[in-house]
Design a protein around this motif. Structure first.
Motif, PDB file in Angstrom:
ATOM      1  N   GLU A 153      52.310 -10.341  20.882  1.00  0.00           N
ATOM      2  CA  GLU A 153      53.317 -11.143  19.770  1.00  0.00           C
ATOM      3  C   GLU A 153      53.543 -10.018  18.681  1.00  0.00           C
ATOM      4  OE1 GLU A 153      51.852 -14.649  18.898  1.00  0.00           O
ATOM      5  OE2 GLU A 153      52.029 -15.714  21.013  1.00  0.00           O
ATOM      6  N   ALA A 154      52.616  -9.298  18.371  1.00  0.00           N
ATOM      7  CA  ALA A 154      52.673  -8.349  17.317  1.00  0.00           C
ATOM      8  C   ALA A 154      53.173  -6.876  17.604  1.00  0.00           C
ATOM      9  CB  ALA A 154      51.568  -8.232  16.378  1.00  0.00           C
ATOM     10  N   GLY A 155      53.394  -6.789  19.007  1.00  0.00           N
ATOM     11  CA  GLY A 155      53.864  -5.642  19.318  1.00  0.00           C
ATOM     12  C   GLY A 155      52.602  -4.524  19.773  1.00  0.00           C
ATOM     13  N   PHE A 156      51.419  -5.214  19.985  1.00  0.00           N
ATOM     14  CA  PHE A 156      50.373  -4.306  20.422  1.00  0.00           C
ATOM     15  C   PHE A 156      50.132  -4.778  21.919  1.00  0.00           C
ATOM     16  CE2 PHE A 156      49.678  -4.606  15.748  1.00  0.00           C
ATOM     17  CZ  PHE A 156      48.946  -3.537  15.545  1.00  0.00           C
ATOM     18  N   THR A 157      51.086  -4.132  22.705  1.00  0.00           N
ATOM     19  CA  THR A 157      51.363  -4.451  24.008  1.00  0.00           C
ATOM     20  C   THR A 157      50.401  -3.832  25.071  1.00  0.00           C
ATOM     21  OG1 THR A 157      52.999  -2.871  24.387  1.00  0.00           O
ATOM     22  CG2 THR A 157      53.686  -5.129  23.925  1.00  0.00           C
ATOM     23  N   SER A 158      49.784  -2.705  24.615  1.00  0.00           N
ATOM     24  CA  SER A 158      48.632  -1.915  25.524  1.00  0.00           C
ATOM     25  C   SER A 158      47.666  -1.455  24.608  1.00  0.00           C
ATOM     26  CB  SER A 158      49.346  -0.903  26.379  1.00  0.00           C
ATOM     27  OG  SER A 158      49.947  -0.211  25.750  1.00  0.00           O
ATOM     28  N   ILE A 159      46.675  -0.974  25.115  1.00  0.00           N
ATOM     29  CA  ILE A 159      45.666  -0.141  24.240  1.00  0.00           C
ATOM     30  C   ILE A 159      46.033   1.121  23.854  1.00  0.00           C
ATOM     31  CG2 ILE A 159      43.278   0.945  24.346  1.00  0.00           C
ATOM     32  CD1 ILE A 159      42.247  -1.446  25.836  1.00  0.00           C
ATOM     33  N   PRO A 160      46.714   1.999  24.837  1.00  0.00           N
ATOM     34  CA  PRO A 160      47.285   3.335  24.311  1.00  0.00           C
ATOM     35  C   PRO A 160      48.353   3.042  23.165  1.00  0.00           C
ATOM     36  CG  PRO A 160      47.339   3.184  26.898  1.00  0.00           C
ATOM     37  CD  PRO A 160      46.961   1.691  26.169  1.00  0.00           C
ATOM     38  N   ARG A 161      49.358   1.831  23.041  1.00  0.00           N
ATOM     39  CA  ARG A 161      50.242   1.759  22.147  1.00  0.00           C
ATOM     40  C   ARG A 161      49.475   1.237  20.881  1.00  0.00           C
ATOM     41  NH1 ARG A 161      55.521   1.009  21.741  1.00  0.00           N
ATOM     42  NH2 ARG A 161      56.285  -0.690  20.165  1.00  0.00           N
ATOM     43  N   SER A 162      48.224   0.577  20.994  1.00  0.00           N
ATOM     44  CA  SER A 162      47.687   0.181  19.740  1.00  0.00           C
ATOM     45  C   SER A 162      46.779   1.500  19.235  1.00  0.00           C
ATOM     46  CB  SER A 162      46.479  -0.701  20.266  1.00  0.00           C
ATOM     47  OG  SER A 162      46.961  -2.099  20.886  1.00  0.00           O
ATOM     48  N   ILE A 163      46.399   2.309  20.017  1.00  0.00           N
ATOM     49  CA  ILE A 163      45.840   3.546  19.669  1.00  0.00           C
ATOM     50  C   ILE A 163      47.001   4.389  18.886  1.00  0.00           C
ATOM     51  CG2 ILE A 163      44.775   5.862  20.276  1.00  0.00           C
ATOM     52  CD1 ILE A 163      43.604   4.172  22.632  1.00  0.00           C
ATOM     53  N   TYR A 164      48.021   4.542  19.402  1.00  0.00           N
ATOM     54  CA  TYR A 164      49.288   5.151  18.689  1.00  0.00           C
ATOM     55  C   TYR A 164      49.310   4.590  17.205  1.00  0.00           C
ATOM     56  CZ  TYR A 164      54.055   5.241  17.313  1.00  0.00           C
ATOM     57  OH  TYR A 164      55.292   5.211  16.597  1.00  0.00           O
ATOM     58  N   TRP A 165      49.584   3.327  17.310  1.00  0.00           N
ATOM     59  CA  TRP A 165      49.781   2.691  16.083  1.00  0.00           C
ATOM     60  C   TRP A 165      48.294   2.966  14.933  1.00  0.00           C
ATOM     61  CZ3 TRP A 165      46.459  -0.545  13.326  1.00  0.00           C
ATOM     62  CH2 TRP A 165      46.977  -1.140  11.966  1.00  0.00           C
ATOM     63  N   THR A 166      47.191   2.977  15.393  1.00  0.00           N
ATOM     64  CA  THR A 166      46.133   3.392  14.575  1.00  0.00           C
ATOM     65  C   THR A 166      46.131   4.798  13.898  1.00  0.00           C
ATOM     66  OG1 THR A 166      44.589   1.919  15.954  1.00  0.00           O
ATOM     67  CG2 THR A 166      43.595   3.533  14.464  1.00  0.00           C
ATOM     68  N   ILE A 167      46.615   5.991  15.054  1.00  0.00           N
ATOM     69  CA  ILE A 167      46.705   7.130  14.521  1.00  0.00           C
ATOM     70  C   ILE A 167      47.683   7.425  13.456  1.00  0.00           C
ATOM     71  CG2 ILE A 167      47.254   9.387  15.312  1.00  0.00           C
ATOM     72  CD1 ILE A 167      45.829   8.883  18.123  1.00  0.00           C
ATOM     73  N   VAL A 168      48.973   6.649  13.675  1.00  0.00           N
ATOM     74  CA  VAL A 168      50.015   6.768  12.912  1.00  0.00           C
ATOM     75  C   VAL A 168      49.772   6.224  11.525  1.00  0.00           C
ATOM     76  CG1 VAL A 168      52.245   5.668  12.206  1.00  0.00           C
ATOM     77  CG2 VAL A 168      51.851   6.920  14.426  1.00  0.00           C
ATOM     78  N   THR A 169      48.883   5.136  11.461  1.00  0.00           N
ATOM     79  CA  THR A 169      48.293   4.373  10.311  1.00  0.00           C
ATOM     80  C   THR A 169      47.248   5.250   9.566  1.00  0.00           C
ATOM     81  OG1 THR A 169      48.754   2.464  11.308  1.00  0.00           O
ATOM     82  CG2 THR A 169      47.533   2.253   9.186  1.00  0.00           C
ATOM     83  N   LEU A 170      46.389   5.940  10.384  1.00  0.00           N
ATOM     84  CA  LEU A 170      45.602   6.546   9.537  1.00  0.00           C
ATOM     85  C   LEU A 170      45.987   8.020   9.093  1.00  0.00           C
ATOM     86  CD1 LEU A 170      42.554   6.789  12.237  1.00  0.00           C
ATOM     87  CD2 LEU A 170      42.390   5.859   9.669  1.00  0.00           C
ATOM     88  N   THR A 171      47.056   8.576   9.491  1.00  0.00           N
ATOM     89  CA  THR A 171      47.827   9.948   8.842  1.00  0.00           C
ATOM     90  C   THR A 171      48.728   9.605   8.058  1.00  0.00           C
ATOM     91  OG1 THR A 171      49.235   9.955  11.192  1.00  0.00           O
ATOM     92  CG2 THR A 171      47.079  11.016  11.149  1.00  0.00           C
ATOM     93  N   THR A 172      49.546   8.471   8.289  1.00  0.00           N
ATOM     94  CA  THR A 172      50.537   8.260   7.136  1.00  0.00           C
ATOM     95  C   THR A 172      50.396   6.832   6.603  1.00  0.00           C
ATOM     96  OG1 THR A 172      51.896   7.486   8.959  1.00  0.00           O
ATOM     97  CG2 THR A 172      52.051   9.799   8.296  1.00  0.00           C
ATOM     98  N   VAL A 173      51.541   6.050   6.694  1.00  0.00           N
ATOM     99  CA  VAL A 173      51.348   4.642   6.209  1.00  0.00           C
ATOM    100  C   VAL A 173      52.274   3.834   7.317  1.00  0.00           C
ATOM    101  CG1 VAL A 173      51.309   5.015   3.658  1.00  0.00           C
ATOM    102  CG2 VAL A 173      53.622   4.993   4.867  1.00  0.00           C
ATOM    103  N   GLY A 174      52.445   4.201   8.611  1.00  0.00           N
ATOM    104  CA  GLY A 174      52.755   3.172   9.442  1.00  0.00           C
ATOM    105  C   GLY A 174      54.507   3.617   9.577  1.00  0.00           C
ATOM    106  N   TYR A 175      55.156   3.330  10.817  1.00  0.00           N
ATOM    107  CA  TYR A 175      56.521   3.529  10.963  1.00  0.00           C
ATOM    108  C   TYR A 175      57.067   2.272  10.631  1.00  0.00           C
ATOM    109  CZ  TYR A 175      55.754   8.430  12.908  1.00  0.00           C
ATOM    110  OH  TYR A 175      55.412   9.612  13.062  1.00  0.00           O
TER     111      TYR A 175
END
Length: 282
Positions: free
Chosen positions: A179-201
């Motif tokens: 429901e929040a867009g975390f449709t898979s573990i790889p996509r969730s990892i992508y979000w985590t890396i983006v959030t760690l390095t910037t402020v998210g897209y």
């Protein structure tokens, strides 16, 4: 036995003009080259604008041929003004110079090869040799040494960050779900890396209270993650600077842009009479 025979007088003069920026003629040549590189990149950009290209295609093509002919002559001059041209051919700048010269010729053989002309932007790196910015050349060399010396620590740090991203990404996948867009573990990892390095897209965002709390922790960790590699490289940079600013006797040394006619390496001391790499007379 190494060949230490000096170049003929005319080749030595040509080498001085093309490869060195410490003389008026060498500096003038580099400034002209820099201007033409900028012009050529602008021409490529303008050619990509359909309306502009339709109205001024002939003019753009003529200007591009003028620039290409100059670069061709420059490439040939670089080959004949050094003893070992293959060293230049397979060097970083040699490859860039070659790739920046052939596209227009190839355009009559292979369609779409004009795109390779954009590679000329890499040649703008030569600006560090134009205005005799030896200080910045030395600093760049020290930065390279610092990165090389700290590569093991940085590799371990990146490994830890990847493990942390996998764990936190999996946790966010469990907490948030589709429901929040975390449709898979790889996509969730992508979000985590983006959030760690910037402020998210903004394309994925947690909606639950627990998910938002975890996201807050990840963002705070991001500041620390940015600081760690910076501190590692800065420490190595400072150590290398202290070691390289002085010679064995404790006196300050200074390097210039003079390039060896034989091996092409730069960064010789002002009082050097022979290349520190191959021993050829300078």
């Amino acid at each position: 036995m190494k060949d230490t025979k000096p170049l003929p007088k005319w080749k030595n003069k040509l080498h001085e003009v093309i490869y060195e920026a410490d003389t008026p003629s060498g500096k003038f040549f580099d400034i002209v080259l820099f201007i033409l590189i900028v012009i050529s990149v602008i021409l490529v950009m303008l050619e990509s604008i359909d309306d502009f290209d339709q109205h001024y295609h002939s003019t753009l093509l003529t200007l591009e041929w003028i620039v290409t002919i100059f670069f061709t002559l420059e490439y040939i001059a670089r080959l004949i003004s050094i003893k070992k041209p293959l060293r230049y051919v397979f060097s970083f700048y040699g490859i860039i110079d070659f790739l920046s010269t052939i596209p227009l010729y190839l355009s009559y053989i292979l369609a779409g090869s004009q795109v390779l002309l954009a590679v000329r932007a890499f040649r703008l790196l030569r600006i560090f040799r134009i205005l005799k910015l030896v200080k910045f050349i030395g600093e760049a060399s020290q930065l390279q040494s610092a990165l090389r010396a700290s590569r093991a620590k940085i590799a371990v740090f990146i490994y830890v960050v990847l493990i942390l991203s996998v764990i936190l990404g999996t946790l966010m996948y469990i907490v948030e779900g589709d429901e929040a867009g975390f449709t898979s573990i790889p996509r969730s990892i992508y979000w985590t890396i983006v959030t760690l390095t910037t402020v998210g897209y903004g394309d994925i965002a947690p909606i639950t209270n627990l998910g938002q709390f975890i996201a807050t922790v990840i963002m705070i960790l991001g500041y620390g993650i940015i600081a760690v590699p910076t501190g590692i490289v800065t420490a190595e940079f400072a150590r290398n600077k202290n070691n390289k600013d002085e010679d064995d006797d404790g006196f300050m040394v200074h390097v210039n842009t003079q390039a060896c006619p034989s091996c092409g390496i730069e960064g010789h001391r002002d009082d050097a009479t022979h290349c520190f790499n191959c021993g050829h007379p300078l």
